[in-house]
Each structure stands twice: as C-alpha cells, then as structure tokens.
Design a protein around this motif. Structure first.
Motif, short mmCIF file in Angstrom:
data_model
loop_
_atom_site.label_atom_id
_atom_site.label_comp_id
_atom_site.label_asym_id
_atom_site.label_seq_id
_atom_site.Cartn_x
_atom_site.Cartn_y
_atom_site.Cartn_z
N GLU A 37 -4.37 22.57 24.72
CA GLU A 37 -5.67 22.71 25.61
C GLU A 37 -6.11 21.36 25.83
OE1 GLU A 37 -7.48 26.68 23.93
OE2 GLU A 37 -8.03 25.06 22.81
N GLU A 77 -3.59 31.35 26.41
CA GLU A 77 -4.69 31.85 25.86
C GLU A 77 -4.60 33.56 25.21
OE1 GLU A 77 -8.34 31.05 27.47
OE2 GLU A 77 -8.11 28.85 27.15
N GLN A 80 -1.92 34.00 22.65
CA GLN A 80 -2.41 33.42 21.29
C GLN A 80 -3.48 34.49 20.70
OE1 GLN A 80 -3.32 29.43 22.86
NE2 GLN A 80 -3.06 29.04 20.51
N ARG A 87 -0.06 31.58 17.54
CA ARG A 87 -1.23 30.76 17.46
C ARG A 87 -0.90 29.66 16.26
NH1 ARG A 87 -4.30 35.66 17.01
NH2 ARG A 87 -4.35 35.54 15.08
N ASP A 91 -1.14 25.89 17.71
CA ASP A 91 -2.28 25.17 17.27
C ASP A 91 -1.99 24.72 16.08
OD1 ASP A 91 -3.73 26.11 19.38
OD2 ASP A 91 -4.66 27.75 18.53
#
Length: 286
Positions: A37, A77, A80, A87, A91
């Motif tokens: 992001e 998104e 995820q 995820r 992340d």
C-alpha cells in the motif's frame, strides 16, 4: 491552447482522479499501511504529478495508468480480505520481541531493530523497565504493542469488583457560542433545558466555546475566558448521597422506635432502599 491553461486543466483532472481513487480505496493512517500500500501510494502520487506537467504526453494515458494501479490495489485488498495466507505473505505477521520480561534478541535482529529503538518505543507506551513487560510484539504496520505483567497493569473498577455504568459518546450541544439542535434532539433534550443548565452555572451560550452533554444528561462547558472557573456537574453524586442519607434515616428511625410494627416497617424500607442503591450505584459512579 496555452501551456499554462493545459497545466491547469491537467492538474484539475489529476487531482479529481486522485480524490476519486483515494475515496475508492478507503482510508488508513500512514502507520497502518502495508509495504504494498505504501508503494502504491507513492506510485499513484507520481503518476498524478507526471500527468499534470508532462505536456508532450496525452493526459488520458495518465488517467488509464492511475485506474490500473487503483484496480490492482483494490483487487489485492479484496484477496487479502478472503485469504489469511495471502495477508501474511503480503503484509507479514507480528513478531514477539519481549516474552515474560525477557528480550528475544534473535527476533530483534530479524526485525532489524536496535535495543535503543526498542526502548524508545517502550517509553512511548509509558514503559521504562523491560522486566515490567509480559509480552511486546511488533505488528506488520511497524507499531509495537505492549502487555504489562498483571502486577504492573493499572487498577480498574473490575479489579475491585465494582460495576460501573456504560458510557456512550458525549454530544457537543454548543460550539463556538452557537447552540446545536440536532445533538440535543438525539439526547431527547431541548433549548429550554440547556438554558436552564447554563443559568445554574451563571453563563450564557454566547460565552461557551464548547459545551458537551454526557450520556447521563450532565452538561460540561469550556468558556472562551479561561480565567473563569466553572463548577463541575454534581447531580449524580448528589443523588447518590441523598439516597444513602434516606437509607441511614430509615435505619435510625427503626432503632429509635419501640413500636414493633413501626420498627419492622422501617427495617423493611431500609432494606428495599439499600437494594435500590445497589442497583443504581453503577450508573451514578463514573
């Protein structure tokens, strides 16, 4: 068309596209952004700036590129949200840095954190002794969250076995000296009630910078003149004290009379009032 006018139009289009894109992707604090992001944000900003100033290129190509970036980010998104494994892959996952008051040096090296940086983050959480910490972990966003040991945690009403009433969001009923009718209506109150409460403390709405009413109907005000001291609302404390006084009076009446029926009546009333006090006390203690 003059270059300056083209730049104005391109910038307007770029800013509008960026606004729509950010609204579409949602909002997060910078500290909550994942690496992907963060990269997406930088890339989208660069595309918008390039589209605004590069007159040799067609403006709609920048909008197309922006749309592709937004579509990819939105797709990631959505994926995820549905996949824990992805995820974790995109992340990352949290890492324990302190366990039972002991620093895990290998995990610290893994996250490329120095001891000084760890201590700095602990101080931001008002923790100055590592031995006071039960667990500390670094989140994928980079934030460090800390759980203190039981004996070092702040004392709460729950620890003391005391029940307290629920708190709801206070409503601002006066702002910049102006009365706000919508929050008053939401609380089931009106301007007459507000003016009565203001008269109790001897101020007018024009002198109030901010006025708030809590979920129990108590008014708190901050005046423009900071030198004026405004008394805090005491309605709940006064009500609790009055109930306790009535209960004590019932007990005293029961002890002072020799009439058996009257004594029994006073004792019964005292017990009933004591039960009422126990029921309403959580609502009267903040």
């Amino acid at each position: 068309m003059p270059d300056w006018l083209q730049i104005i139009l391109r910038t307007f289009i770029a800013v509008t596209s960026l606004f729509i894109a950010t609204k579409f992707l949602g909002k997060r604090q910078v500290s909550q952004l994942s690496f992907f992001e963060y990269i997406t944000g930088i890339s989208i900003g660069s595309i918008v700036a390039y589209t605004s100033l590069e007159l040799q290129q067609k403006w709609y190509l920048g909008v197309v590129s922006l749309a592709v970036w937004v579509a990819i980010a939105f797709g990631m998104e959505m994926i995820q949200l549905k996949s824990k494994r992805l995820r974790t892959l995109i992340d990352g996952k949290e890492t324990v840095l302190i366990k039972h008051g002991k620093i895990l040096e290998e995990n610290l090296k893994k996250e490329r954190l120095t001891t000084d940086e760890l201590l700095e983050q602990l101080r931001k959480k008002n923790v100055f002794l590592v031995s006071d910490v039960e667990f500390a972990m670094i989140e994928p966003s980079g934030d460090i969250n800390v759980l203190l040991k039981k004996e070092n945690q702040p004392l709460t009403p729950k620890h003391l076995g005391i029940k307290v009433g629920p708190e709801e969001e206070p409503q601002a009923v006066i702002m910049d000296g102006k009365i706000l009718d919508e929050p008053l209506t939401k609380l089931g109150l009106n301007r007459d009630w507000l003016k009565t409460e203001l008269e109790k403390i001897g101020v007018t709405s024009e002198n109030v910078f901010l006025g708030q009413v809590d979920s129990y109907g108590q008014l708190y005000v901050d005046l423009y003149d900071d030198q004026i001291q405004v008394p805090q609302p005491q309605e709940k404390a006064s009500l609790l004290a009055t109930l306790k006084k009535c209960e004590a009076d019932m007990e005293m009446f029961g002890l002072s009379t020799n009439h058996s029926d009257a004594k029994a009546m006073y004792e019964q009333c005292s017990r009933q009032l004591q039960k009422v006090i126990e029921d309403v006390k959580p609502l009267l203690i903040r």
